[in-house]
Design an enzyme around this catalytic site. Structure first.
Site, PDB file in Angstrom:
ATOM      1  N   ASP A  16     -44.454  22.050  85.200  1.00 50.19           N
ATOM      2  CA  ASP A  16     -44.927  23.014  84.183  1.00 50.19           C
ATOM      3  C   ASP A  16     -46.340  23.560  84.427  1.00 50.19           C
ATOM      4  O   ASP A  16     -47.117  23.732  83.474  1.00 50.19           O
ATOM      5  CB  ASP A  16     -44.848  22.378  82.787  1.00 50.19           C
ATOM      6  CG  ASP A  16     -43.433  22.003  82.397  1.00 50.19           C
ATOM      7  OD1 ASP A  16     -42.502  22.255  83.192  1.00 50.19           O
ATOM      8  OD2 ASP A  16     -43.249  21.444  81.303  1.00 50.19           O
TER       9      ASP A  16
ATOM     10  N   GLU B 123     -41.367  24.814  81.570  1.00 50.10           N
ATOM     11  CA  GLU B 123     -40.759  24.617  80.242  1.00 50.10           C
ATOM     12  C   GLU B 123     -40.401  26.007  79.752  1.00 50.10           C
ATOM     13  O   GLU B 123     -41.270  26.821  79.451  1.00 50.10           O
ATOM     14  CB  GLU B 123     -41.713  23.912  79.282  1.00 50.10           C
ATOM     15  CG  GLU B 123     -41.035  23.574  77.957  1.00 50.10           C
ATOM     16  CD  GLU B 123     -41.852  22.662  77.047  1.00 50.10           C
ATOM     17  OE1 GLU B 123     -42.883  22.119  77.492  1.00 50.10           O
ATOM     18  OE2 GLU B 123     -41.437  22.495  75.880  1.00 50.10           O
TER      19      GLU B 123
ATOM     20  N   LYS C 122     -36.576  24.279  82.467  1.00 46.82           N
ATOM     21  CA  LYS C 122     -36.075  23.151  81.663  1.00 46.82           C
ATOM     22  C   LYS C 122     -36.330  23.416  80.179  1.00 46.82           C
ATOM     23  O   LYS C 122     -37.452  23.729  79.786  1.00 46.82           O
ATOM     24  CB  LYS C 122     -36.721  21.835  82.120  1.00 46.82           C
ATOM     25  CG  LYS C 122     -38.237  21.789  82.020  1.00 46.82           C
ATOM     26  CD  LYS C 122     -38.731  20.435  82.499  1.00 46.82           C
ATOM     27  CE  LYS C 122     -40.198  20.220  82.254  1.00 46.82           C
ATOM     28  NZ  LYS C 122     -40.686  20.437  80.899  1.00 46.82           N
TER      29      LYS C 122
ATOM     30  N   LYS D  69     -38.500  18.485  77.411  1.00 43.12           N
ATOM     31  CA  LYS D  69     -39.741  17.975  77.992  1.00 43.12           C
ATOM     32  C   LYS D  69     -39.456  17.332  79.353  1.00 43.12           C
ATOM     33  O   LYS D  69     -40.254  17.413  80.267  1.00 43.12           O
ATOM     34  CB  LYS D  69     -40.401  16.967  77.044  1.00 43.12           C
ATOM     35  CG  LYS D  69     -40.722  17.519  75.649  1.00 43.12           C
ATOM     36  CD  LYS D  69     -41.625  18.729  75.700  1.00 43.12           C
ATOM     37  CE  LYS D  69     -42.009  19.203  74.294  1.00 43.12           C
ATOM     38  NZ  LYS D  69     -42.609  20.557  74.327  1.00 43.12           N
TER      39      LYS D  69
ATOM     40  N   VAL E 289     -48.528  19.119  84.279  1.00 40.42           N
ATOM     41  CA  VAL E 289     -49.046  18.999  82.914  1.00 40.42           C
ATOM     42  C   VAL E 289     -47.894  18.996  81.908  1.00 40.42           C
ATOM     43  O   VAL E 289     -46.833  19.536  82.203  1.00 40.42           O
ATOM     44  CB  VAL E 289     -50.004  20.163  82.599  1.00 40.42           C
ATOM     45  CG1 VAL E 289     -51.185  20.136  83.561  1.00 40.42           C
ATOM     46  CG2 VAL E 289     -49.330  21.530  82.657  1.00 40.42           C
ATOM     47  N   THR E 290     -48.148  18.449  80.735  1.00 39.29           N
ATOM     48  CA  THR E 290     -49.258  17.582  80.430  1.00 39.29           C
ATOM     49  C   THR E 290     -48.824  16.142  80.699  1.00 39.29           C
ATOM     50  O   THR E 290     -47.654  15.795  80.579  1.00 39.29           O
ATOM     51  CB  THR E 290     -49.728  17.714  78.954  1.00 39.29           C
ATOM     52  OG1 THR E 290     -48.637  17.369  78.097  1.00 39.29           O
ATOM     53  CG2 THR E 290     -50.189  19.114  78.651  1.00 39.29           C
TER      54      THR E 290
ATOM     55  N   CYS F 134     -44.601  16.266  79.219  1.00 42.63           N
ATOM     56  CA  CYS F 134     -43.521  16.595  80.159  1.00 42.63           C
ATOM     57  C   CYS F 134     -43.570  15.769  81.445  1.00 42.63           C
ATOM     58  O   CYS F 134     -42.516  15.479  82.033  1.00 42.63           O
ATOM     59  CB  CYS F 134     -43.531  18.085  80.453  1.00 42.63           C
ATOM     60  SG  CYS F 134     -43.022  19.045  79.010  1.00 42.63           S
TER      61      CYS F 134
ATOM     62  N   GLN G 111     -46.860  -3.727  83.907  1.00 44.82           N
ATOM     63  CA  GLN G 111     -45.712  -4.645  84.039  1.00 44.82           C
ATOM     64  C   GLN G 111     -45.000  -4.481  85.382  1.00 44.82           C
ATOM     65  O   GLN G 111     -43.772  -4.378  85.446  1.00 44.82           O
ATOM     66  CB  GLN G 111     -44.725  -4.418  82.886  1.00 44.82           C
ATOM     67  CG  GLN G 111     -45.361  -4.594  81.508  1.00 44.82           C
ATOM     68  CD  GLN G 111     -44.383  -4.301  80.405  1.00 44.82           C
ATOM     69  OE1 GLN G 111     -43.489  -5.096  80.132  1.00 44.82           O
ATOM     70  NE2 GLN G 111     -44.543  -3.157  79.763  1.00 44.82           N
TER      71      GLN G 111
HETATM   72  C1  C5J Z   1     -45.607  20.030  78.604  1.00 44.55           C
HETATM   73  C2  C5J Z   1     -45.929  20.310  76.242  1.00 44.55           C
HETATM   74  N1  C5J Z   1     -45.320  20.711  79.690  1.00 44.55           N
HETATM   75  N2  C5J Z   1     -47.021  19.565  76.216  1.00 44.55           N
HETATM   76  N3  C5J Z   1     -45.336  20.637  77.414  1.00 44.55           N
HETATM   77  O1  C5J Z   1     -46.111  18.937  78.655  1.00 44.55           O
HETATM   78  O2  C5J Z   1     -45.460  20.734  75.213  1.00 44.55           O
END
Ligand code: C5J
Length: 220
Positions: A24, A72, A129, A132, A157-158, A162, A202
């Site tokens: 993204d 996204e 997509k 997320k 990101v972020t 995602c 872990q």
């Molecule tokens: C992504 C969002 N790409 N934060 N989207 O992380 O809504």
């Protein structure tokens, strides 16, 4: 190949079985004047990862590895956008509304394009997509399986939304994933730090993390 400095322990991969996935890196999240900024976010935090991500992408392309870019993105009629995703909360702009760079999170709009610095080239996969995570409703798992991909290097990101969702989806599907620490960012630095910790906790319960310099060193 082996990334000795990976956390929580060394990460091994073969280029032919590995894809670099950039999640993204679209204009609306990263560029000043886009959707992310209208939400009150400091997009300079996200812009700061572009040089390191560009360097990792260039090295990976030179090595001949598969590259996957995601966006996204929803269909223009929003038929793939669950009403709860559009209606939740009280944002100034909702998915599909006209924003500073076209309709928010709609495929084909200017703000939905990958930033110029990381623009896809011929032969690279570009996945729109609606969720997320990168596997939900995309068919990407089948494509990666056909290509024999078992390992995924992540940036984008972020971090906590995602990127983390995609890494967790990948983990459940049997991929070994590594997140390049300086090629991912959040509008909330504490969320990024927590996500890196969660991923590698872990005994790599979700996957590995490593600085991109360690990947560049392995590829050199
Ligand atoms: C992504 C969002 N790409 N934060 N989207 O992380 O809504």
């Amino acid at each position: 190949m082996r990334i000795e400095q990976a956390n929580p322990f060394a990460y091994e991969f073969e280029i032919r079985n590995t894809a670099l996935v950039l999640i993204d890196m679209q204009r609306d999240f990263i560029e000043p004047g886009g959707f992310g900024e209208t939400l009150g976010n400091d997009v300079s935090l996200l812009e700061a990862i572009v040089p390191a991500t560009q360097a990792a992408l260039a090295a990976w392309r030179k090595a001949g590895g598969l590259v996957v870019h995601t966006r996204e993105a929803h269909k223009p009629d929003l038929s793939d956008c669950p009403p709860v995703k559009r209606n939740r909360g009280n944002p100034s702009l909702r998915i599909g509304d006209e924003g500073p760079m076209g309709r928010i999170l709609v495929a084909g709009e200017p703000g939905n394009q990958i930033i110029d610095a990381l623009a896809p080239i011929d032969g690279e996969l570009v996945i729109d997509k609606p969720g997320k995570g990168m596997f939900y409703a995309t068919g990407l798992h089948e494509v990666l399986q056909q290509r024999g991909i078992t390992h995924l290097l992540f940036g984008g990101v972020t971090t906590e939304v995602c990127v983390q969702t995609s890494m967790r989806e990948a983990n459940d599907r049997g991929y070994d994933g590594l997140l390049l620490e300086d090629c991912t960012e959040s509008y909330f630095p504490a969320f990024k730090a927590a996500t890196l910790d969660m991923i590698r906790a872990q005994g790599a319960i979700v996957g590995w993390t490593a600085p991109s310099a360690a990947l560049l060193a392995a590829l050199s």
